[in-house]
Write a protein that holds these residues in place. Structure first.
Motif, PDB file in Angstrom:
ATOM      1  N   THR A  43       0.795  -1.018  -0.009  1.00 29.50           N
ATOM      2  CA  THR A  43       0.038   0.116   0.117  1.00 29.50           C
ATOM      3  C   THR A  43       0.745   1.260  -0.007  1.00 29.50           C
ATOM      4  OG1 THR A  43      -1.736  -1.094   1.303  1.00 29.50           O
ATOM      5  CG2 THR A  43      -1.671   1.429   1.071  1.00 29.50           C
ATOM      6  N   VAL A  44       0.653   2.278  -0.931  1.00 28.64           N
ATOM      7  CA  VAL A  44       1.350   3.376  -0.981  1.00 28.64           C
ATOM      8  C   VAL A  44       0.464   4.506  -0.824  1.00 28.64           C
ATOM      9  CG1 VAL A  44       2.773   4.745  -2.775  1.00 28.64           C
ATOM     10  CG2 VAL A  44       2.865   2.262  -2.810  1.00 28.64           C
ATOM     11  N   ALA A  89      -3.788  10.819   1.242  1.00 31.54           N
ATOM     12  CA  ALA A  89      -3.769  10.407   2.947  1.00 31.54           C
ATOM     13  C   ALA A  89      -3.383  11.808   3.469  1.00 31.54           C
ATOM     14  CB  ALA A  89      -2.819   9.305   3.111  1.00 31.54           C
ATOM     15  N   PHE A  90      -2.745  12.797   2.801  1.00 32.13           N
ATOM     16  CA  PHE A  90      -2.377  13.968   3.331  1.00 32.13           C
ATOM     17  C   PHE A  90      -2.690  14.912   2.243  1.00 32.13           C
ATOM     18  CE2 PHE A  90       0.317  10.530   4.972  1.00 32.13           C
ATOM     19  CZ  PHE A  90       0.369  10.733   6.154  1.00 32.13           C
ATOM     20  N   MET A  91      -3.014  16.224   2.775  1.00 32.18           N
ATOM     21  CA  MET A  91      -2.942  17.375   2.053  1.00 32.18           C
ATOM     22  C   MET A  91      -1.927  18.394   2.339  1.00 32.18           C
ATOM     23  SD  MET A  91      -6.962  17.799   1.511  1.00 32.18           S
ATOM     24  CE  MET A  91      -7.558  18.224   3.492  1.00 32.18           C
ATOM     25  N   SER A 116      13.014   2.644  -4.479  1.00 36.39           N
ATOM     26  CA  SER A 116      13.297   3.389  -3.145  1.00 36.39           C
ATOM     27  C   SER A 116      12.452   2.479  -2.014  1.00 36.39           C
ATOM     28  CB  SER A 116      12.635   4.771  -3.029  1.00 36.39           C
ATOM     29  OG  SER A 116      11.417   4.664  -3.293  1.00 36.39           O
ATOM     30  N   GLN A 117      11.626   1.890  -2.487  1.00 35.89           N
ATOM     31  CA  GLN A 117      10.654   0.952  -1.327  1.00 35.89           C
ATOM     32  C   GLN A 117      10.097   2.024  -0.328  1.00 35.89           C
ATOM     33  OE1 GLN A 117      10.602  -2.486  -1.492  1.00 35.89           O
ATOM     34  NE2 GLN A 117      11.408  -1.971  -3.354  1.00 35.89           N
ATOM     35  N   ALA A 118       9.624   3.091  -1.025  1.00 34.21           N
ATOM     36  CA  ALA A 118       8.909   4.046  -0.196  1.00 34.21           C
ATOM     37  C   ALA A 118       7.367   3.621   0.013  1.00 34.21           C
ATOM     38  CB  ALA A 118       9.008   5.563  -0.729  1.00 34.21           C
ATOM     39  N   LYS A 119       6.621   3.927   0.979  1.00 35.12           N
ATOM     40  CA  LYS A 119       5.349   3.625   1.341  1.00 35.12           C
ATOM     41  C   LYS A 119       4.407   4.861   1.268  1.00 35.12           C
ATOM     42  CE  LYS A 119       6.475  -0.683   3.783  1.00 35.12           C
ATOM     43  NZ  LYS A 119       6.065  -1.377   5.069  1.00 35.12           N
ATOM     44  N   ILE A 120       5.354   6.118   1.266  1.00 32.59           N
ATOM     45  CA  ILE A 120       4.698   7.247   1.298  1.00 32.59           C
ATOM     46  C   ILE A 120       5.379   8.030   0.050  1.00 32.59           C
ATOM     47  CG2 ILE A 120       3.269   9.171   2.435  1.00 32.59           C
ATOM     48  CD1 ILE A 120       4.048   7.664   5.039  1.00 32.59           C
ATOM     49  N   LEU A 121       4.625   8.736  -0.870  1.00 33.14           N
ATOM     50  CA  LEU A 121       4.920   9.620  -1.896  1.00 33.14           C
ATOM     51  C   LEU A 121       4.534  11.044  -1.655  1.00 33.14           C
ATOM     52  CD1 LEU A 121       4.573   7.236  -5.022  1.00 33.14           C
ATOM     53  CD2 LEU A 121       6.393   7.565  -3.533  1.00 33.14           C
ATOM     54  N   ASP A 122       5.288  11.961  -1.860  1.00 29.28           N
ATOM     55  CA  ASP A 122       5.029  13.637  -1.781  1.00 29.28           C
ATOM     56  C   ASP A 122       4.936  14.005  -3.036  1.00 29.28           C
ATOM     57  OD1 ASP A 122       5.320  16.394  -1.416  1.00 29.28           O
ATOM     58  OD2 ASP A 122       5.048  15.653   0.438  1.00 29.28           O
ATOM     59  N   VAL A 123       3.971  14.574  -3.726  1.00 28.25           N
ATOM     60  CA  VAL A 123       4.039  15.304  -5.066  1.00 28.25           C
ATOM     61  C   VAL A 123       3.702  16.608  -4.905  1.00 28.25           C
ATOM     62  CG1 VAL A 123       1.820  14.332  -5.770  1.00 28.25           C
ATOM     63  CG2 VAL A 123       3.645  14.799  -7.452  1.00 28.25           C
ATOM     64  N   SER A 124       4.199  17.410  -5.932  1.00 31.71           N
ATOM     65  CA  SER A 124       3.586  18.983  -5.989  1.00 31.71           C
ATOM     66  C   SER A 124       3.534  19.439  -7.383  1.00 31.71           C
ATOM     67  CB  SER A 124       4.380  19.788  -5.212  1.00 31.71           C
ATOM     68  OG  SER A 124       3.751  21.129  -4.935  1.00 31.71           O
ATOM     69  N   SER A 125       4.646  19.710  -7.934  1.00 29.02           N
ATOM     70  CA  SER A 125       5.119  20.244  -9.358  1.00 29.02           C
ATOM     71  C   SER A 125       4.374  19.176 -10.035  1.00 29.02           C
ATOM     72  CB  SER A 125       6.233  20.502  -9.659  1.00 29.02           C
ATOM     73  OG  SER A 125       7.325  19.442  -9.441  1.00 29.02           O
ATOM     74  N   GLU A 167      -5.865  12.946  -9.941  1.00 30.77           N
ATOM     75  CA  GLU A 167      -6.381  11.672 -10.113  1.00 30.77           C
ATOM     76  C   GLU A 167      -5.538  10.527 -10.849  1.00 30.77           C
ATOM     77  OE1 GLU A 167     -10.933  13.562 -10.446  1.00 30.77           O
ATOM     78  OE2 GLU A 167      -9.703  12.842 -12.225  1.00 30.77           O
ATOM     79  N   ALA A 168      -4.604  10.849 -11.781  1.00 32.09           N
ATOM     80  CA  ALA A 168      -3.763   9.973 -12.353  1.00 32.09           C
ATOM     81  C   ALA A 168      -2.647   9.510 -11.372  1.00 32.09           C
ATOM     82  CB  ALA A 168      -3.107  10.573 -13.739  1.00 32.09           C
ATOM     83  N   PHE A 169      -2.128  10.474 -10.544  1.00 33.60           N
ATOM     84  CA  PHE A 169      -1.060   9.947  -9.755  1.00 33.60           C
ATOM     85  C   PHE A 169      -1.527   8.923  -8.596  1.00 33.60           C
ATOM     86  CE2 PHE A 169       1.845  10.577  -6.153  1.00 33.60           C
ATOM     87  CZ  PHE A 169       3.156  10.934  -6.976  1.00 33.60           C
ATOM     88  N   LEU A 170      -2.712   9.361  -8.317  1.00 31.84           N
ATOM     89  CA  LEU A 170      -3.457   8.551  -7.099  1.00 31.84           C
ATOM     90  C   LEU A 170      -3.714   7.041  -7.572  1.00 31.84           C
ATOM     91  CD1 LEU A 170      -5.080  11.297  -5.192  1.00 31.84           C
ATOM     92  CD2 LEU A 170      -3.693   9.498  -4.066  1.00 31.84           C
ATOM     93  N   ARG A 171      -4.260   7.151  -8.919  1.00 30.81           N
ATOM     94  CA  ARG A 171      -4.325   5.793  -9.640  1.00 30.81           C
ATOM     95  C   ARG A 171      -3.147   5.115  -9.688  1.00 30.81           C
ATOM     96  NH1 ARG A 171      -8.017   8.755 -13.012  1.00 30.81           N
ATOM     97  NH2 ARG A 171      -6.111   8.750 -14.681  1.00 30.81           N
ATOM     98  N   ALA A 172      -1.948   5.677 -10.030  1.00 31.73           N
ATOM     99  CA  ALA A 172      -0.593   5.049 -10.149  1.00 31.73           C
ATOM    100  C   ALA A 172      -0.285   4.215  -9.115  1.00 31.73           C
ATOM    101  CB  ALA A 172       0.203   5.831 -10.889  1.00 31.73           C
TER     102      ALA A 172
END
Length: 214
Positions: A2-3, A25-27, A180-189, A204-209
Protein backbone atom coordinates in the motif's frame (compact mmCIF):
# COMPACT_ATOMS: atom_id res chain seq x y z
CA UNK A 1 2.13 -2.97 -1.00
CA UNK A 2 0.00 0.00 0.00
CA UNK A 3 1.38 3.37 -1.05
CA UNK A 4 0.01 6.51 0.58
CA UNK A 5 0.17 9.89 -1.13
CA UNK A 6 0.50 13.49 -0.03
CA UNK A 7 -0.64 16.11 -2.52
CA UNK A 8 1.32 19.23 -1.59
CA UNK A 9 0.90 22.87 -2.48
CA UNK A 10 -2.90 22.81 -2.61
CA UNK A 11 -4.66 26.15 -2.73
CA UNK A 12 -8.28 25.54 -3.76
CA UNK A 13 -11.15 23.62 -2.25
CA UNK A 14 -11.82 21.97 -5.61
CA UNK A 15 -8.37 20.41 -5.95
CA UNK A 16 -8.35 19.46 -2.25
CA UNK A 17 -11.66 17.65 -2.76
CA UNK A 18 -10.25 15.90 -5.82
CA UNK A 19 -7.26 14.73 -3.79
CA UNK A 20 -9.49 13.43 -1.00
CA UNK A 21 -11.91 11.71 -3.39
CA UNK A 22 -9.02 10.02 -5.19
CA UNK A 23 -7.62 8.66 -1.92
CA UNK A 24 -4.87 11.04 -0.78
CA UNK A 25 -3.76 10.43 2.81
CA UNK A 26 -2.30 13.92 3.28
CA UNK A 27 -2.94 17.43 1.95
CA UNK A 28 -0.09 19.93 2.04
CA UNK A 29 -0.36 23.72 2.26
CA UNK A 30 2.56 26.07 1.70
CA UNK A 31 3.28 29.02 3.99
CA UNK A 32 6.39 30.43 2.30
CA UNK A 33 6.07 33.68 0.36
CA UNK A 34 8.64 33.00 -2.39
CA UNK A 35 6.72 29.90 -3.46
CA UNK A 36 4.10 30.09 -6.23
CA UNK A 37 2.04 27.83 -3.97
CA UNK A 38 2.12 30.21 -1.00
CA UNK A 39 -1.11 30.69 0.93
CA UNK A 40 -1.81 33.96 2.68
CA UNK A 41 -3.51 33.67 6.05
CA UNK A 42 -6.71 35.18 4.65
CA UNK A 43 -6.71 32.68 1.80
CA UNK A 44 -6.09 29.85 4.26
CA UNK A 45 -8.98 30.91 6.49
CA UNK A 46 -11.30 31.09 3.49
CA UNK A 47 -10.07 27.72 2.23
CA UNK A 48 -10.62 25.94 5.55
CA UNK A 49 -14.40 25.81 5.15
CA UNK A 50 -13.98 24.08 1.77
CA UNK A 51 -11.52 21.41 2.87
CA UNK A 52 -12.77 17.82 2.91
CA UNK A 53 -12.55 15.61 5.96
CA UNK A 54 -10.24 12.62 5.82
CA UNK A 55 -6.73 13.51 4.64
CA UNK A 56 -4.40 14.86 7.30
CA UNK A 57 -3.54 18.54 6.87
CA UNK A 58 0.14 19.45 6.63
CA UNK A 59 1.50 22.99 6.85
CA UNK A 60 4.82 23.52 5.06
CA UNK A 61 7.24 26.06 6.55
CA UNK A 62 10.76 27.36 5.88
CA UNK A 63 12.50 28.85 8.94
CA UNK A 64 9.17 30.19 10.19
CA UNK A 65 8.86 31.84 13.58
CA UNK A 66 6.36 30.73 16.23
CA UNK A 67 3.89 33.46 15.39
CA UNK A 68 3.69 32.49 11.72
CA UNK A 69 3.28 28.81 12.59
CA UNK A 70 0.60 29.48 15.19
CA UNK A 71 -1.38 31.67 12.79
CA UNK A 72 -1.21 29.03 10.07
CA UNK A 73 -2.31 26.30 12.49
CA UNK A 74 -5.30 28.39 13.55
CA UNK A 75 -6.18 29.27 9.96
CA UNK A 76 -6.30 25.73 8.59
CA UNK A 77 -6.60 23.40 11.58
CA UNK A 78 -3.33 21.66 10.79
CA UNK A 79 -2.39 18.14 11.91
CA UNK A 80 1.28 18.29 10.88
CA UNK A 81 4.08 20.82 10.62
CA UNK A 82 6.54 20.14 7.78
CA UNK A 83 9.86 21.90 8.27
CA UNK A 84 12.21 22.72 5.38
CA UNK A 85 14.51 25.12 7.20
CA UNK A 86 17.62 24.93 9.36
CA UNK A 87 15.92 23.43 12.40
CA UNK A 88 17.94 21.21 14.72
CA UNK A 89 16.51 18.27 16.69
CA UNK A 90 16.04 20.44 19.78
CA UNK A 91 13.92 22.87 17.76
CA UNK A 92 11.73 20.00 16.64
CA UNK A 93 11.27 18.63 20.15
CA UNK A 94 10.32 22.11 21.35
CA UNK A 95 7.85 22.65 18.54
CA UNK A 96 6.17 19.30 19.11
CA UNK A 97 5.80 20.01 22.81
CA UNK A 98 4.63 23.59 22.33
CA UNK A 99 2.01 22.92 19.63
CA UNK A 100 1.00 19.34 20.38
CA UNK A 101 1.20 18.64 16.64
CA UNK A 102 3.17 16.07 14.70
CA UNK A 103 6.33 17.37 13.04
CA UNK A 104 7.92 16.21 9.80
CA UNK A 105 11.49 17.20 8.97
CA UNK A 106 12.34 17.58 5.28
CA UNK A 107 15.89 17.19 3.99
CA UNK A 108 17.54 17.37 0.59
CA UNK A 109 19.22 14.16 -0.53
CA UNK A 110 21.79 13.53 -3.25
CA UNK A 111 23.97 10.63 -1.98
CA UNK A 112 23.99 7.94 0.74
CA UNK A 113 25.87 10.12 3.22
CA UNK A 114 23.00 12.60 3.16
CA UNK A 115 20.71 9.89 4.49
CA UNK A 116 23.23 8.93 7.17
CA UNK A 117 23.51 12.55 8.27
CA UNK A 118 19.73 12.72 8.60
CA UNK A 119 19.73 10.24 11.48
CA UNK A 120 20.10 13.00 14.06
CA UNK A 121 16.47 13.92 13.33
CA UNK A 122 14.91 10.45 13.50
CA UNK A 123 14.15 10.51 17.23
CA UNK A 124 12.97 14.12 17.26
CA UNK A 125 10.64 14.06 14.25
CA UNK A 126 7.42 12.09 13.85
CA UNK A 127 8.31 11.56 10.19
CA UNK A 128 11.00 12.43 7.66
CA UNK A 129 10.64 13.68 4.11
CA UNK A 130 13.50 12.99 1.71
CA UNK A 131 13.53 15.33 -1.27
CA UNK A 132 16.04 16.18 -3.95
CA UNK A 133 18.44 18.96 -3.13
CA UNK A 134 17.26 22.15 -4.85
CA UNK A 135 19.07 23.25 -8.02
CA UNK A 136 21.76 25.87 -7.59
CA UNK A 137 20.21 29.30 -7.26
CA UNK A 138 16.73 28.06 -6.39
CA UNK A 139 14.94 29.84 -3.54
CA UNK A 140 12.54 26.93 -3.07
CA UNK A 141 13.55 24.01 -0.83
CA UNK A 142 11.19 21.68 -2.69
CA UNK A 143 8.72 21.57 -5.55
CA UNK A 144 11.51 22.00 -8.09
CA UNK A 145 10.61 18.97 -10.25
CA UNK A 146 14.02 17.35 -9.74
CA UNK A 147 14.75 13.93 -8.29
CA UNK A 148 17.67 12.09 -6.72
CA UNK A 149 18.88 8.48 -7.18
CA UNK A 150 16.02 6.66 -5.46
CA UNK A 151 17.97 3.41 -5.07
CA UNK A 152 20.13 4.91 -2.31
CA UNK A 153 17.12 4.58 -0.01
CA UNK A 154 16.90 0.79 -0.32
CA UNK A 155 19.64 -0.15 2.13
CA UNK A 156 19.56 3.00 4.22
CA UNK A 157 18.86 3.09 7.94
CA UNK A 158 15.46 4.81 7.85
CA UNK A 159 12.84 5.80 10.42
CA UNK A 160 9.52 4.00 10.64
CA UNK A 161 7.67 6.79 8.84
CA UNK A 162 9.19 8.60 5.88
CA UNK A 163 8.10 10.14 2.60
CA UNK A 164 9.76 10.29 -0.81
CA UNK A 165 9.58 13.54 -2.79
CA UNK A 166 11.27 15.15 -5.76
CA UNK A 167 10.49 14.86 -9.44
CA UNK A 168 7.55 12.52 -8.95
CA UNK A 169 4.76 12.38 -11.54
CA UNK A 170 2.13 9.83 -12.57
CA UNK A 171 4.43 8.24 -15.14
CA UNK A 172 7.24 7.39 -12.70
CA UNK A 173 5.32 6.39 -9.55
CA UNK A 174 5.89 2.66 -10.04
CA UNK A 175 9.60 3.12 -10.75
CA UNK A 176 10.04 5.42 -7.74
CA UNK A 177 8.39 2.98 -5.36
CA UNK A 178 10.26 -0.02 -6.76
CA UNK A 179 13.61 1.77 -6.59
CA UNK A 180 13.21 3.38 -3.17
CA UNK A 181 10.78 1.02 -1.38
CA UNK A 182 8.91 4.12 -0.20
CA UNK A 183 5.45 3.63 1.28
CA UNK A 184 4.50 7.32 1.17
CA UNK A 185 4.96 9.64 -1.82
CA UNK A 186 4.83 13.44 -1.75
CA UNK A 187 4.02 15.26 -5.00
CA UNK A 188 3.56 18.91 -5.89
CA UNK A 189 4.87 20.12 -9.25
CA UNK A 190 4.24 16.69 -10.79
CA UNK A 191 0.47 17.29 -10.64
CA UNK A 192 0.52 20.86 -11.96
CA UNK A 193 -0.04 22.42 -15.37
CA UNK A 194 2.11 25.42 -14.37
CA UNK A 195 3.82 26.43 -11.10
CA UNK A 196 1.19 26.56 -8.38
CA UNK A 197 -1.71 25.48 -10.63
CA UNK A 198 -2.89 22.02 -9.67
CA UNK A 199 -4.56 19.76 -12.24
CA UNK A 200 -7.48 17.62 -11.11
CA UNK A 201 -6.78 15.07 -13.83
CA UNK A 202 -3.09 14.80 -12.89
CA UNK A 203 -3.97 14.43 -9.19
CA UNK A 204 -6.32 11.60 -10.08
CA UNK A 205 -3.75 10.00 -12.38
CA UNK A 206 -1.05 10.14 -9.71
CA UNK A 207 -3.27 8.50 -7.12
CA UNK A 208 -4.38 5.82 -9.58
CA UNK A 209 -0.73 5.05 -10.27
CA UNK A 210 0.03 4.82 -6.54
CA UNK A 211 -2.90 2.46 -5.94
CA UNK A 212 -1.75 0.26 -8.83
CA UNK A 213 1.69 -0.38 -7.32
CA UNK A 214 2.11 -4.01 -6.30
Amino acid sequence: MTVDVKICGLSTGETAQTAADAGAAFMGFMFFEPSPRHLTFDAARNLRAELPAGPERVGVFVDADDRLIDTAVEALGLDWLQLHGRENPEDIFRLRERTGLKVMKALGIAEPNDVKNARIYFEAADAMLFDAKPPKGSVLPGGNAVSFPWKIMQNADLPAKWMLAGGLKPENVAEAVKSSQAKILDVSSGVETSPGVKSKSLIEAFLRAAKAVR
